[in-house]
Design a protein around this motif. Structure first.
Motif, PDB file in Angstrom:
ATOM      1  N   LEU A  30       0.825  -1.204   0.000  1.00 14.11           N
ATOM      2  CA  LEU A  30       0.000   0.000   0.000  1.00 14.11           C
ATOM      3  C   LEU A  30       0.862   1.258   0.000  1.00 14.11           C
ATOM      4  O   LEU A  30       0.547   2.247  -0.689  1.00 14.11           O
ATOM      5  CB  LEU A  30      -0.943  -0.005   1.207  1.00 14.11           C
ATOM      6  CG  LEU A  30      -2.028  -1.094   1.248  1.00 14.11           C
ATOM      7  CD1 LEU A  30      -2.858  -0.967   2.514  1.00 14.11           C
ATOM      8  CD2 LEU A  30      -2.920  -1.017   0.021  1.00 14.11           C
ATOM      9  N   ILE A  31       1.939   1.245   0.791  1.00 16.07           N
ATOM     10  CA  ILE A  31       2.831   2.407   0.813  1.00 16.07           C
ATOM     11  C   ILE A  31       3.527   2.563  -0.534  1.00 16.07           C
ATOM     12  O   ILE A  31       3.638   3.684  -1.076  1.00 16.07           O
ATOM     13  CB  ILE A  31       3.844   2.260   1.956  1.00 16.07           C
ATOM     14  CG1 ILE A  31       3.130   2.182   3.311  1.00 16.07           C
ATOM     15  CG2 ILE A  31       4.830   3.428   1.947  1.00 16.07           C
ATOM     16  CD1 ILE A  31       4.063   1.916   4.481  1.00 16.07           C
ATOM     17  N   ASP A  32       3.999   1.462  -1.117  1.00 16.02           N
ATOM     18  CA  ASP A  32       4.654   1.531  -2.429  1.00 16.02           C
ATOM     19  C   ASP A  32       3.706   2.073  -3.491  1.00 16.02           C
ATOM     20  O   ASP A  32       4.118   2.848  -4.370  1.00 16.02           O
ATOM     21  CB  ASP A  32       5.147   0.137  -2.839  1.00 16.02           C
ATOM     22  CG  ASP A  32       6.324  -0.327  -2.000  1.00 16.02           C
ATOM     23  OD1 ASP A  32       6.990   0.539  -1.410  1.00 16.02           O
ATOM     24  OD2 ASP A  32       6.549  -1.547  -1.930  1.00 16.02           O
ATOM     25  N   ASN A  33       2.436   1.683  -3.411  1.00 15.67           N
ATOM     26  CA  ASN A  33       1.463   2.172  -4.393  1.00 15.67           C
ATOM     27  C   ASN A  33       1.310   3.688  -4.297  1.00 15.67           C
ATOM     28  O   ASN A  33       1.224   4.393  -5.312  1.00 15.67           O
ATOM     29  CB  ASN A  33       0.116   1.478  -4.166  1.00 15.67           C
ATOM     30  CG  ASN A  33      -0.869   1.718  -5.281  1.00 15.67           C
ATOM     31  OD1 ASN A  33      -0.715   1.206  -6.377  1.00 15.67           O
ATOM     32  ND2 ASN A  33      -1.884   2.529  -5.002  1.00 15.67           N
ATOM     33  N   ALA A  34       1.284   4.212  -3.047  1.00 15.46           N
ATOM     34  CA  ALA A  34       1.186   5.664  -2.867  1.00 15.46           C
ATOM     35  C   ALA A  34       2.438   6.365  -3.357  1.00 15.46           C
ATOM     36  O   ALA A  34       2.370   7.440  -3.970  1.00 15.46           O
ATOM     37  CB  ALA A  34       0.915   5.970  -1.391  1.00 15.46           C
ATOM     38  N   LEU A  35       3.613   5.789  -3.111  1.00 16.90           N
ATOM     39  CA  LEU A  35       4.865   6.418  -3.540  1.00 16.90           C
ATOM     40  C   LEU A  35       4.987   6.423  -5.064  1.00 16.90           C
ATOM     41  O   LEU A  35       5.495   7.395  -5.647  1.00 16.90           O
ATOM     42  CB  LEU A  35       6.052   5.678  -2.917  1.00 16.90           C
ATOM     43  CG  LEU A  35       6.184   5.790  -1.388  1.00 16.90           C
ATOM     44  CD1 LEU A  35       7.332   4.927  -0.883  1.00 16.90           C
ATOM     45  CD2 LEU A  35       6.398   7.240  -0.975  1.00 16.90           C
ATOM     46  N   LYS A  36       4.529   5.359  -5.725  1.00 21.49           N
ATOM     47  CA  LYS A  36       4.665   5.285  -7.181  1.00 21.49           C
ATOM     48  C   LYS A  36       3.814   6.331  -7.885  1.00 21.49           C
ATOM     49  O   LYS A  36       4.230   6.929  -8.879  1.00 21.49           O
ATOM     50  CB  LYS A  36       4.278   3.890  -7.670  1.00 21.49           C
ATOM     51  CG  LYS A  36       5.264   2.795  -7.281  1.00 21.49           C
ATOM     52  CD  LYS A  36       4.726   1.427  -7.646  1.00 21.49           C
ATOM     53  CE  LYS A  36       5.670   0.326  -7.166  1.00 21.49           C
ATOM     54  NZ  LYS A  36       5.119  -1.034  -7.439  1.00 21.49           N
TER      55      LYS A  36
ATOM     56  N   GLY B 285       0.461  -5.589  -6.642  1.00 25.04           N
ATOM     57  CA  GLY B 285       0.606  -5.055  -5.285  1.00 25.04           C
ATOM     58  C   GLY B 285      -0.710  -4.977  -4.543  1.00 25.04           C
ATOM     59  O   GLY B 285      -0.843  -5.483  -3.418  1.00 25.04           O
ATOM     60  N   LEU B 286      -1.727  -4.335  -5.146  1.00 25.79           N
ATOM     61  CA  LEU B 286      -3.027  -4.225  -4.482  1.00 25.79           C
ATOM     62  C   LEU B 286      -3.699  -5.591  -4.381  1.00 25.79           C
ATOM     63  O   LEU B 286      -4.404  -5.864  -3.395  1.00 25.79           O
ATOM     64  CB  LEU B 286      -3.928  -3.266  -5.254  1.00 25.79           C
ATOM     65  CG  LEU B 286      -3.569  -1.780  -5.152  1.00 25.79           C
ATOM     66  CD1 LEU B 286      -4.526  -0.952  -5.985  1.00 25.79           C
ATOM     67  CD2 LEU B 286      -3.618  -1.317  -3.695  1.00 25.79           C
TER      68      LEU B 286
END
Length: 485
Positions: A381-387, A443-444
């Motif tokens: 979830l954090i990686d998705n926001a950063l991307k 990811g999700l």
């Protein structure tokens, strides 16, 4: 012991209810007080009229007045009872009044009486007098209403009635005293409705007490297997490898459980076959990719660099697919863990690499879960926001027995109609497949699968101030059970 079918249980319940209703009706008939007029001895009325004694009977009311008491509504003068009362009191009939509120053929209110003269072969008796069209008694001379010459001291009972015959119904008896005042005795019959209502209420309460345990047992026995069936159906979507449904309850539900378990086994077999097939394909693709990497050396530099980039992307996709399938097919052990510490650790690791990640608030929360899987879900979830936004802000709090993790970003958000689609494998928010955003769309899906496997939920929605919010909800242990050893 074989469980009864739903039909048999329903039939027995209705039969039991019918038997209880019949028992209540029989009990009501047996215990209901007799519906008969309350009788008052004539001697008791005479004693109250001829003395100054107070009444000891709660149905008799004694009063004195200066005027002759009028008949209440619904009462009429009863000449026959007035004559009997006058004989008992030893006074003239015009000194006595008797108003009867009980209708009796020839003797009740609404009937006027006259004396039929005595003949040579019959005694003088009272009989109903003729009435005019208005229903009133025609005027009769006083002398005609007087009894014919009789014995001077005719004792009570010589008129053909017992000496102390009881008086029925509502009545008002009165006599004139020597001082000119009238003394009255009023009798009011008690209504039977209050006692009957109490009896019916008591029997209804007894019936409810008798039927409630049976109804509760029937409802519980019928609803419990259905509830377990519904829970198993919900669990099938998030955890197909759960234990088969227990065969309990009525025969119909037992057969439904067998069908459900068969369906679950087939679904698990199909999922296993899909997993093995995709895993085998991904594994086998590594060999030709490795051969292609060696053959790229003979190509020009520009073509070689582009082909190498494509091969690297394919290798990452294969590795991600294998990791995804491994996580789906081999869930880790469940332990008690501090979810707040797990989130803080994931945020700290990303922050140490220079990422714009911040945990603004975190309440302690202990839950049962797979620490590796949950950490991977939070990191995804954090990686998705950063991307998509370059930054992530997290907040952790408890809400009604659950722990909620909010991951906010300032990115472009998503199309609300695609929320459920983004949780599918290989689905991406950026439909252009731009390499700058990276990832292959797992990811999700991985995070969603981990959350569902832990009995929680994962939602995505656009924030009103802009950006996307990922809302992860997981059940946690109560506060009194949440302390870690």
């Amino acid at each position: 012991m074989k469980a009864l079918p739903i039909f048999a249980r329903t039939f027995l319940l209705l039969l039991g209810a019918l038997l209880v209703a019949l028992a209540l009706g029989i009990a009501l008939l047996l215990t209901m007080p007799p519906r008969r007029p309350a009788d008052i001895p004539l001697s008791e009325v005479v004693a109250l009229l001829s003395s100054e004694l107070p009444s000891t009977n709660d149905r008799l009311t004694v009063s004195d007045s200066s005027e002759r008491p009028a008949c209440p509504e619904g009462h009429r003068q009863d000449p026959f009872m007035r004559m009997r009362l006058a004989r008992w009191l030893g006074v003239a009939e015009d000194q006595v009044s008797y108003c009867n509120g009980m209708r009796m053929p020839g003797l009740g209110p609404g009937s006027a009486f006259h004396r039929r003269p005595a003949g040579p072969d019959r005694a003088a008796v009272f009989e109903p007098a003729a009435t005019d069209e208005a229903g009133t008694e025609p005027a009769v001379p006083p002398a005609a209403r007087r009894p014919p010459p009789m014995r001077d001291a005719m004792p009570p009972g010589d008129d053909g009635f017992p000496a102390n015959a009881p008086l029925f119904g509502n009545f008002v008896a009165a006599t004139r005293k020597a001082d000119g005042h009238w003394r009255s005795v009023v009798h009011r019959m008690p209504g039977p409705l209050p006692s009957v209502a109490r009896q019916v209420g008591l029997l209804f309460l007894c019936g409810a007490v008798a039927m409630l345990p049976l109804a509760w047992w029937f409802s519980r026995a019928l609803s419990a297997p259905i509830s377990r069936f519904a829970q198993a159906a919900d669990r099938l979507g998030s955890h197909p490898g759960a234990a088969p449904l227990d065969r309990s309850g009525p025969a119909e539900l037992a057969r439904a459980a067998d069908s459900f378990n068969t369906m679950q086994a087939r679904i698990n077999r199909l999922l296993d076959e899909r997993t093995r097939t995709i895993g085998a394909i991904a594994h086998d693709l590594r060999t030709p990719l490795a051969r292609l990497s060696f053959r790229l050396q003979a190509l020009p530099a520009e073509a070689r660099d582009k082909a190498s980039a494509d091969i690297d992307e394919m290798s990452r996709m294969i590795a991600a697919a294998l990791d995804f399938l491994h996580g789906q097919s081999q869930p880790g052990p469940r332990d008690r863990l501090d979810f707040a510490s797990l989130v803080e650790s994931a945020v700290g690791d990303l922050a140490d690499t220079g990422q714009d990640v911040m945990l603004t608030a975190a309440e302690p929360a202990v839950l049962l879960g797979d620490p590796l899987a949950l950490r991977r879900a939070v990191s995804n979830l954090i990686d998705n926001a950063l991307k998509y936004a370059g930054s992530a802000r997290l907040q952790l709090y408890r809400d009604n027995g659950n722990v909620v993790l909010e991951v906010d970003d300032d990115g472009p958000g998503i199309d609300a109609a695609r929320e459920n689609e983004l949780f599918l494998p290989f689905a991406r928010g950026d439909e252009s497949r731009n390499r700058d955003t990276g990832g292959i769309g797992l990811g999700l899906s991985v995070a969603h699968g981990v959350v569902l496997d832990h009995g929680g939920s994962l939602r995505l929605h656009n924030r009103s101030e802009g950006g996307l919010r990922a809302l992860m909800t997981l059940p946690c242990l109560p506060a009194d059970q949440g302390a870690l050893a």
